[in-house]
Design an enzyme around this catalytic site. Structure first.
Site, mmCIF file in Angstrom:
data_model
loop_
_atom_site.group_PDB
_atom_site.id
_atom_site.type_symbol
_atom_site.label_atom_id
_atom_site.label_comp_id
_atom_site.label_asym_id
_atom_site.label_seq_id
_atom_site.Cartn_x
_atom_site.Cartn_y
_atom_site.Cartn_z
ATOM 1 N N SER B 66 0.909 -0.955 -0.097
ATOM 2 C CA SER B 66 -0.221 -0.074 0.026
ATOM 3 C C SER B 66 0.783 1.139 0.072
ATOM 4 O O SER B 66 0.159 2.391 -0.257
ATOM 5 C CB SER B 66 -0.886 0.110 1.344
ATOM 6 N N LYS B 69 0.429 3.332 -2.966
ATOM 7 C CA LYS B 69 -0.622 4.215 -3.177
ATOM 8 C C LYS B 69 -0.172 5.878 -3.224
ATOM 9 O O LYS B 69 -0.758 6.583 -3.818
ATOM 10 C CB LYS B 69 -1.661 3.967 -2.064
ATOM 11 N N TYR B 193 -3.012 -2.871 -10.281
ATOM 12 C CA TYR B 193 -3.071 -2.598 -8.837
ATOM 13 C C TYR B 193 -2.449 -3.599 -8.254
ATOM 14 O O TYR B 193 -1.389 -3.351 -7.545
ATOM 15 C CB TYR B 193 -4.540 -2.545 -8.243
ATOM 16 N N TYR B 241 -4.572 3.634 7.765
ATOM 17 C CA TYR B 241 -5.836 2.795 7.755
ATOM 18 C C TYR B 241 -6.664 3.448 9.193
ATOM 19 O O TYR B 241 -6.398 4.656 9.587
ATOM 20 C CB TYR B 241 -5.818 1.424 7.972
#
Lengths: 307, 307, 307, 307
Positions: B66, B69, B193, B241
């Site tokens: 992640s 990202k 992705y 998160y």
């Protein structure tokens, strides 16, 4: 960067704000606040060198409302230290300021001390077994000492008005009680909370009180640097309800808003800033105040995310 | 503050981390990642004066997952500018990283670009009408140029492993499609992705790539200062998160975690930091890595909330 | 009560319905269904003595859509028995028919077999390891045998139209897969489901097929009385999506609606009833059809809640 | 079917129930109820021919708790008619009996009159502007007249016990107030509600009171047939909280449970049934009582879904 042009820029921004077509709407759920003329704007700054600046209605007192959550949090952390975090979380809520949904989802432990449920737990913790006036006196002492100004008071009419329309907060309190996360009777916590929210300050007073969070040189050391940093972190992630992420993105400074239209902003080591304009946006944050905060941050380059 | 003692402190912290009783558990939903030995820890820093420090497994490549990202966001903002924000929000989610709940509540507009749904929209936007390899090539170019290191690659086995266990992300993609918030076929976005997440970097490479966000002197200017600041703001409010608020509270620096166990941290103007340890905590963030980040911030005093 | 006046009353009700100012709107998310003229209304009844009645467009075929969930449920219960209930619940959902929220809340076990997620699991269970055409053939056999009419077919254009706009259902399928509650590939289940929903029947055929649930004398015994009763119970509590409670309150008979505008109603031991009108209300149930069902129940006094 | 064997079967079922290994747990949130010995079971029936049957502790009084919601609903519909439905819905909730979540989602309009929020609104509506004792007197009059028995009373100790632990209900009341869906002060509604829930009845009395819903011949006509049918419909879809669908599936009769362990069941035109056993299952319904209800329905073949 030299801040010589800042006073003039503040005047310019206030003038531009005064031409705003849309001021937003003052909070209407507290009758006393609904009466306020929305077409007002004020700003005050305290800089690291001791300079104080102001423009617009910088000296008009307003109801600080949820900004008081910062002061009650500072006070209770001083009393209890990290024990508070057993009862309140430190995460953004992803919902409106008075939502009860996540409270149910998380078994009565509010997500953070700046949503209403979390602020009510904070006030409950500050009360301990004491009388409301003792807890309030502790908050007032902290605020006055931080602002170095004793002329800061609670507007009783606003407090009564808030108590009279407090159904949602009473629901939260009973809900907290049902999860054994309330020590005092709901009415007592509600009364204390309503009074704390009804503290009246001017932008100038609020900016001065905020210096302890900005840790400006020569300011009375009310709280430890570590605590100030952590409160700033909470203001950054949770200070503007469900508009916190966007505020961080646009303004780049920790801030705490109140439905009275005030916002306290902190540029650590550099400045403490208070803006005020009573009309609110859809998240319950001052509409013109947010715009003003963004413009000041843009002009000065102050951002905790900049070098 | 002099940073002379920092190299020694890093060694000490890594040694202390190695004695940790509980490393957390590597992500188990991607089979290739589940194989990684959790008892590893690495750290690397790039300082403003050009110094580079490392300790532990600083040169062992890991799957950035992640953390990618951040790079896809930087790339797409470069292509689209603020148009992206019509499709993705900028608010913390208050829920787990792969939750579909708020997506329903908000009619298919993900809360922010760092939860999976938002990252999938970001990758979809980066694709535009292009082939996956073109979008991936753009991300790789950005990462390599930022790290000034061409030896950064995608681990195809990890990408395939992720694609093979992508039911939740496929659900998110079809859900986005049902809300007209997806331009390309779900499978195409998923493939892109999965590959972007499978980029392998060492702590040293990641810290170097992070310099653009820290805006360190003499670093290749890949993105504008305003954009870097805003990405930092998003990392602060949404980067870990549903543990973002706590991370801001404890560490005080913008960071972005990945389920591969890496965390990229940014001390604007001061340092770029990468930590890595594969075991995760309950939020999906590196357990030992978070501890290490907190200790480094504590030792150095780096915090965006400090003067 | 004598039903001698019923034929005339049906004509009267259809005539009154035809004068309706507001027909509701046909389902617009399936292009083939959106083309249907909403100003149509049909009704057919099968009584215990073998009489069949019809009025309005009783012989015009329409797409039964979600009414097919009753038949696939009957078929799969015949194959698996109560094993199905390990994968699907039997509780009303309290949310819209295609909501994904409760699915997340309940870890991938749909609340009941009549919301889309539950119907997809039902179709998946019916497939077992078989080919789609085998499962479809089983449903078609059941429907034709129940209606004692072989002239019942699948409208391929509607099936293709549904498959082409199936993002939401695909999201549900992948979500179910991520919770290990799907045995077959999402595309395969989706294709089967789209075809099952695209069965075309007239009111007359549908009423005849419903006789097995009404357990009328002399009707082919397709399912056991216990199973029929239980399917009726599910239709009562879950058959009209989030309008089920209101339907039970107003109509008092188990019913299952479809977005094609049909509703199958069951008066156990007394009658099987089919109504049809393509325009839908806010819950996705036929607007004029619901009105007609209520009026027929009112006229006849049929209600499972009456003596 | 002849019911000659029923008395013996009831004895047999009660004996079998008494051998149950797991009685469930009595409600523990009301201290007075927590004291009750769970190893008790009673049943009573009133048949259409006037026969009354009983077995086990059929004559031991218990706290009817939420079963009182049926009586307060009947009373308020008598006073207000359909105006009530502007304030309360008629849909199953899909959540626990005291959940506040859907209340928020639906802006303070409870989903149905049998979840706590809806029952509180019902009691509030029954109060009108009157004193609690007037509303309670109206409920008591209805219950006594329906049972043709004046020896039915409120257990004050239970009422006080419930009031003392009413945080969750107080939260619901304030929440309703905040949505302008409460006419009387929360404390007054809570007091009335606690007393209504504390009505004590035996199975025999409860079965007799239920005859009005079963519309048995020769029974005092307290409510119209249409109203009885509609209350039955609500009992069917919403009467067992989040276990209503399963109860309809397994038992096939409208029923209303209370946390005192009682369940009132209605077989329209055929019988009124009361079962009681204090231990509860996970939904808050009597565990042994539900089993008993299912077995009686199975033995007699009574099901509204059967011919």
């Amino acid at each position: 960067m030299s801040m010589d042009g800042l006073p003039k820029e503040l005047e310019r921004l206030v003038a531009e704000a005064r031409g705003a077509g849309d001021w937003g709407r003052p909070a209407d759920y507290i009758p006393e606040l609904a009466k306020v003329d929305p077409a007002q704007v004020g700003v005050a700054l305290c800089l690291a060198d001791g300079t104080e600046l102001g423009a617009g209605e910088a000296d008009r007192p307003f109801s600080i409302q949820s900004i008081s959550k910062v002061f009650s949090l500072a006070a209770v952390l001083g009393r209890l230290g990290d024990d508070l975090w057993r009862r309140v979380g430190r995460e953004p809520s992803g919902t409106a300021f008075d939502s009860i949904f996540l409270l149910e989802h998380e078994n009565g432990r509010p997500r953070n001390p700046f949503i209403n449920a979390g602020a009510l737990v904070t006030t409950d913790a500050l009360l301990g077994g004491r009388e409301p006036r003792q807890a309030l006196s502790e908050i007032m002492h902290l605020v006055r000492a931080a602002a170095e100004d004793d002329d800061i008071h609670i507007d009783k009419a606003v407090a009564e008005s808030e108590k009279a329309t407090a159904s949602r907060n009473m629901a939260l309190l009973y809900y907290l009680q049902s999860h054994d996360n309330l020590l005092n009777p709901p009415e007592m916590v509600m009364g204390t909370y309503a009074h704390q929210c009804a503290i009246e300050m001017t932008c100038r007073q609020l900016a001065r009180a905020g210096r302890m969070l900005a840790m400006l040189p020569g300011v009375p050391a009310m709280i430890s640097p570590l605590r100030a940093r952590r409160i700033n972190a909470l203001m950054m992630t949770c200070g503007q309800y469900d508009g916190s992420g966007n505020f961080a993105f646009r303004v780049g400074l920790p801030g705490k808003s109140g439905v009275g239209g005030g916002i306290l902003l902190v540029a650590p080591g550099v400045a403490s800033i208070a803006v005020w304009s009573p009309g609110l946006d859809g998240y319950g944050n001052s509409q013109v105040g947010t715009w003003l905060a963004e413009r000041i941050a843009g002009y000065t380059g102050w951002s905790v995310f900049a070098p």
